[in-house]
Design an enzyme around this catalytic site. Structure first.
Site, PDB file in Angstrom:
ATOM      1  N   LYS A 202       1.116  -1.210   0.022  1.00 20.57           N
ATOM      2  CA  LYS A 202       0.030   0.072   0.037  1.00 20.57           C
ATOM      3  C   LYS A 202       0.845   1.404  -0.094  1.00 20.57           C
ATOM      4  O   LYS A 202       1.607   1.600   1.010  1.00 20.57           O
ATOM      5  CB  LYS A 202      -0.882   0.192   1.067  1.00 20.57           C
ATOM      6  CG  LYS A 202      -2.189   1.023   0.961  1.00 20.57           C
ATOM      7  CD  LYS A 202      -2.629   1.837   2.257  1.00 20.57           C
ATOM      8  CE  LYS A 202      -1.687   2.926   2.737  1.00 20.57           C
ATOM      9  NZ  LYS A 202      -1.676   4.088   1.966  1.00 20.57           N
ATOM     10  N   GLU A 277      10.265   1.230  10.209  1.00 19.95           N
ATOM     11  CA  GLU A 277      11.197   2.314  10.192  1.00 19.95           C
ATOM     12  C   GLU A 277      10.474   3.691  10.214  1.00 19.95           C
ATOM     13  O   GLU A 277       9.710   3.995   9.499  1.00 19.95           O
ATOM     14  CB  GLU A 277      11.655   2.176   8.529  1.00 19.95           C
ATOM     15  CG  GLU A 277      12.371   0.918   8.075  1.00 19.95           C
ATOM     16  CD  GLU A 277      13.807   0.630   8.831  1.00 19.95           C
ATOM     17  OE1 GLU A 277      14.410   1.427   9.464  1.00 19.95           O
ATOM     18  OE2 GLU A 277      14.267  -0.477   8.677  1.00 19.95           O
ATOM     19  N   CYS A 311      13.657  11.030   6.790  1.00 20.91           N
ATOM     20  CA  CYS A 311      13.319  10.731   8.196  1.00 20.91           C
ATOM     21  C   CYS A 311      14.819  10.919   8.763  1.00 20.91           C
ATOM     22  O   CYS A 311      14.975  10.963   9.957  1.00 20.91           O
ATOM     23  CB  CYS A 311      13.154   8.778   8.202  1.00 20.91           C
ATOM     24  SG  CYS A 311      14.142   8.227   6.945  1.00 20.91           S
ATOM     25  N   GLU A 412       9.686  15.988  15.212  1.00 18.98           N
ATOM     26  CA  GLU A 412      10.133  16.061  13.818  1.00 18.98           C
ATOM     27  C   GLU A 412       9.149  16.834  12.919  1.00 18.98           C
ATOM     28  O   GLU A 412       8.125  16.560  12.991  1.00 18.98           O
ATOM     29  CB  GLU A 412      10.074  14.567  13.157  1.00 18.98           C
ATOM     30  CG  GLU A 412      10.358  14.178  12.034  1.00 18.98           C
ATOM     31  CD  GLU A 412      10.174  12.677  11.551  1.00 18.98           C
ATOM     32  OE1 GLU A 412       8.877  12.274  11.586  1.00 18.98           O
ATOM     33  OE2 GLU A 412      11.129  12.034  10.917  1.00 18.98           O
TER      34      GLU A 412
HETATM   35  P1  NAP Z   1       2.537   8.218   8.204  1.00 18.14           P
HETATM   36  O1  NAP Z   1       1.373   9.256   7.923  1.00 18.14           O
HETATM   37  O2  NAP Z   1       2.920   7.220   9.057  1.00 18.14           O
HETATM   38  O3  NAP Z   1       2.134   7.301   6.787  1.00 18.14           O
HETATM   39  C1  NAP Z   1       2.823   6.059   6.273  1.00 18.14           C
HETATM   40  C2  NAP Z   1       1.964   5.168   5.577  1.00 18.14           C
HETATM   41  O4  NAP Z   1       1.202   4.667   6.644  1.00 18.14           O
HETATM   42  C3  NAP Z   1       1.133   5.843   4.603  1.00 18.14           C
HETATM   43  O5  NAP Z   1       0.944   5.021   3.488  1.00 18.14           O
HETATM   44  C4  NAP Z   1      -0.143   6.095   5.070  1.00 18.14           C
HETATM   45  O6  NAP Z   1      -1.381   6.132   4.543  1.00 18.14           O
HETATM   46  C5  NAP Z   1      -0.266   4.980   6.077  1.00 18.14           C
HETATM   47  N1  NAP Z   1      -1.209   5.005   7.294  1.00 18.14           N
HETATM   48  C6  NAP Z   1      -1.488   5.980   7.818  1.00 18.14           C
HETATM   49  N2  NAP Z   1      -2.484   5.632   8.877  1.00 18.14           N
HETATM   50  C7  NAP Z   1      -2.442   4.250   8.830  1.00 18.14           C
HETATM   51  C8  NAP Z   1      -3.105   3.373   9.863  1.00 18.14           C
HETATM   52  N3  NAP Z   1      -3.804   3.656  10.825  1.00 18.14           N
HETATM   53  N4  NAP Z   1      -2.865   2.206   9.675  1.00 18.14           N
HETATM   54  C9  NAP Z   1      -2.019   1.537   8.877  1.00 18.14           C
HETATM   55  N5  NAP Z   1      -1.383   2.502   7.903  1.00 18.14           N
HETATM   56  C10 NAP Z   1      -1.563   4.084   7.956  1.00 18.14           C
HETATM   57  O7  NAP Z   1       3.831   8.884   7.264  1.00 18.14           O
HETATM   58  P2  NAP Z   1       3.960   9.998   6.196  1.00 18.14           P
HETATM   59  O8  NAP Z   1       3.458  11.170   6.559  1.00 18.14           O
HETATM   60  O9  NAP Z   1       3.686   9.363   4.771  1.00 18.14           O
HETATM   61  O10 NAP Z   1       5.714  10.053   6.226  1.00 18.14           O
HETATM   62  C11 NAP Z   1       6.388  10.858   6.966  1.00 18.14           C
HETATM   63  C12 NAP Z   1       6.968   9.874   8.154  1.00 18.14           C
HETATM   64  O11 NAP Z   1       7.861   8.516   7.711  1.00 18.14           O
HETATM   65  C13 NAP Z   1       8.087  10.798   8.812  1.00 18.14           C
HETATM   66  O12 NAP Z   1       7.756  10.564  10.397  1.00 18.14           O
HETATM   67  C14 NAP Z   1       9.349   9.991   8.533  1.00 18.14           C
HETATM   68  O13 NAP Z   1      10.054  10.422   9.533  1.00 18.14           O
HETATM   69  C15 NAP Z   1       8.845   8.683   8.312  1.00 18.14           C
HETATM   70  N6  NAP Z   1       9.891   7.992   7.515  1.00 18.14           N
HETATM   71  C16 NAP Z   1      10.849   7.037   8.196  1.00 18.14           C
HETATM   72  C17 NAP Z   1      11.831   6.369   7.303  1.00 18.14           C
HETATM   73  C18 NAP Z   1      12.612   5.539   7.788  1.00 18.14           C
HETATM   74  O14 NAP Z   1      13.272   4.724   7.176  1.00 18.14           O
HETATM   75  N7  NAP Z   1      12.843   5.272   9.038  1.00 18.14           N
HETATM   76  C19 NAP Z   1      11.925   6.696   6.014  1.00 18.14           C
HETATM   77  C20 NAP Z   1      10.898   7.466   5.181  1.00 18.14           C
HETATM   78  C21 NAP Z   1       9.995   8.381   6.136  1.00 18.14           C
HETATM   79  P3  NAP Z   1      -1.778   7.408   3.639  1.00 18.14           P
HETATM   80  O15 NAP Z   1      -0.692   8.237   3.404  1.00 18.14           O
HETATM   81  O16 NAP Z   1      -2.370   6.959   2.541  1.00 18.14           O
HETATM   82  O17 NAP Z   1      -2.830   7.975   4.854  1.00 18.14           O
END
Ligand code: NAP
Ligand code: MG
Length: 509
Positions: A202, A277, A311, A412
């Site tokens: 997804k 991650e 991240c 963050e």
């Molecule tokens: P996010 O809001 O956590 O979303 C990540 C994914 O999870 C998206 O596909 C999102 O879908 C989905 N999601 C949201 N709510 C969910 C739920 N209740 N159950 C299951 N899946 C759900 O993060 P983001 O805003 O896209 O990305 C930014 C974050 O990612 C930052 O905190 C960053 O640090 C982190 N990140 C970490 C790494 C690493 O390797 N450590 C790498 C890149 C990013 P939708 O977007 O469709 O709502």
């Protein structure tokens, strides 16, 4: 498998011309990949995806929900039990080699899709992403033959013979964020396929286009139907259904710590395996003996690359007090020299933020920083004039006058915002660098080898970069301490994430 689209002469035309062709293609609604067929969502619902450089709608995506996830998981289960778990490593390697070739050949198109969809500057990201994307698939090819069990001397050896074998974990749910869509998708899919798992993927709602194109290339490479399935949709519907599904054996998630916690809770029903991650608030520490020619641009790009939507962003910049003012000013000046613009302009170095929501989040933090008493020595607010006013642009921003307790130093932001803070002693900066809930990465700049090694031992983070920043490779483990996650991707650990260990005992006499 549906025949894939191909954009002719991608390499012979300019980014802008290629983008026009792609945009024309994107007008038709995208479908989802389930059991080898491209299908619409069961509910008939769709949602739009936008170009953040201009705010214009790019395409219409299917809004998958619980029903679609159920069908996709059933397809992945049937492919796993039906044949894929018995497919020989040699066959998996051949398919992965074909996929690596296809990603290599179509890379410009994949990269353009990400640029259009989430705003990464096309010229800035391309060589790094290409090396990483193709490299990850090739690393998976080599690791498919590195899966090893062991024979074990047990207390009753001679009477009982024991050994272990590694087996694919089964059906994997992969949930990825929007900040590096293609790389994130490959980072999950390649090792899972090398290990012999099947997948339901997804992508993030803001940027699903390159993942869908990757799905077409996976079909073209010859992977059997149902081995890789892609459901687009929202996190709270499709993502939540996937992470709670009782027939999913493992979830590989990259995203925010908050959603990571929701996924842990959702996994409790069938105790599915998890790799997470998550977020970070990485310290980047500069000592006065550092090579300034390297440290200044690197510290700036640690915070500003991908508009800070990384991240691993080096968002807490600790600089020794003796050079603090000068260094902070130099980083701010470097940021001011970076061309901000449309992600399709090859000269752009800072693109837009991914969405209006992200813009509000980042500008909100800028206001909070000022209210808490910090001072923006560069940037600090949305760009509201000229062409850039249409998109979600904020300039590289450096805050000084920051203390560790301020929200801009603790939380963050995920935007191009560096909180610069002075320090006096090594002991003090180690303590301050570690005083965070996160532990994803850290940078240290010094010519003193002993100090560099000491710092690398004392900092509690999954990656420590000495005199460099953001070095990442398929062969090297990557992941977080503390609230930055569970498990590691990269290195041989990336395959372990997709394998179970079975102990086999045999009575010898
Ligand atoms: P996010 O809001 O956590 O979303 C990540 C994914 O999870 C998206 O596909 C999102 O879908 C989905 N999601 C949201 N709510 C969910 C739920 N209740 N159950 C299951 N899946 C759900 O993060 P983001 O805003 O896209 O990305 C930014 C974050 O990612 C930052 O905190 C960053 O640090 C982190 N990140 C970490 C790494 C690493 O390797 N450590 C790498 C890149 C990013 P939708 O977007 O469709 O709502
Ligand atoms: Mg988009």
């Amino acid at each position: 498998m549906m025949k894939s689209r191909s954009i002719s002469n991608m390499n012979d035309t300019s980014f802008a011309d290629q983008a026009v062709t792609l945009k024309r293609e994107l007008v038709r609604p995208r479908s989802m990949l389930v059991g080898g067929r491209w299908v619409a969502a069961q509910s008939g619902e769709t949602f739009p995806t936008y170009n953040p450089s201009t705010g214009e709608q790019l395409s219409t995506l299917q809004s998958g929900n619980q029903q679609d996830i159920n069908i996709a998981v059933a397809a992945a289960r049937s492919a796993f039990e039906g044949h894929w778990r018995r497919v020989k490593a040699l066959e998996r390697q051949k398919l992965l080699i074909r996929l690596a070739e296809l990603v290599d050949r179509h890379f410009d198109e994949l990269n353009l899709l990400d640029s259009l969809d989430m705003g990464a500057p096309v010229g800035q990201t391309s060589p790094i992403y290409k090396r990483r994307s193709v490299g990850r698939v090739l690393y998976a090819v080599s690791s498919a033959l590195q899966i090893k069990g062991e024979t074990i001397q047990n207390a009753l050896s001679g009477e009982f013979f024991s050994y272990t074998v590694k087996e694919p974990i089964g059906v994997v749910g992969a949930i990825i964020p929007w900040n590096g869509p293609l790389g994130m998708a490959i980072w999950k899919v390649a090792p899972a396929l090398a290990a012999g798992c099947t997948i339901v993927l997804k992508p993030a709602e803001e940027a699903s286009l390159s993942t869908l194109r990757l799905g077409e290339l996976i079909g073209e490479a010859g992977f059997p139907d149902g081995v890789v399935n892609i459901i687009t949709g929202y996190g709270h519907t499709a993502g939540a259904a996937l992470s709670a599904h009782p027939d999913v054996d493992k979830v590989a998630f990259t995203g925010s710590t908050e959603v990571g916690q929701a996924i842990i809770r959702a996994s409790a029903g069938n105790l599915k395996r998890l790799t997470l991650e998550l977020g970070g608030k990485s310290p980047n520490i500069v000592f006065p003996d550092a090579n300034m020619e390297q440290a200044i641009p690197a510290a700036a790009m640690a915070g500003f690359a991908n508009s800070g939507q990384a991240c691993i962003a080096g968002s807490r910049l600790y600089v020794h007090r003796s050079i603090f003012e000068e260094f902070a000013q130099a980083v701010a000046a470097f940021g001011q020299g970076l061309k901000i613009g449309d992600s399709l302009d090859p000269d752009t170095r800072i693109g837009p933020l991914v969405s209006e929501r992200q813009l509000e989040r980042v500008t909100g933090y800028m206001r909070v920083g000022t209210e808490e008493g910090a001072r923006a020595i560069s940037g600090g607010a949305r760009i509201t004039e000229g062409d850039l006013a249409k998109g979600y642009f904020v300039p590289p921003t450096v805050f000084t006058g920051v203390s560790d307790s301020m929200r801009i130093a603790r939380e963050e932001i995920f935007g191009p915002v560096i909180s610069a803070m002075p320090f006096d002693t090594e002991e003090e900066v180690v303590q301050r660098a570690n005083a965070t809930a996160y532990g994803l990465s850290a940078g240290v700049w010094t010519k003193d080898i002993s100090r560099a090694l000491r710092m690398s031992r004392l900092i509690r983070a999954g990656s420590v970069w000495l005199n460099c920043y953001a070095a990442i490779d398929a062969a090297v483990p990557f992941g977080g301490y503390k609230m930055s996650g569970h498990g590691r991707e990269g290195g041989m650990m990336h395959l372990d994430n997709y394998l179970e260990t079975k102990a086999v005992w045999m009575k010898e006499e």
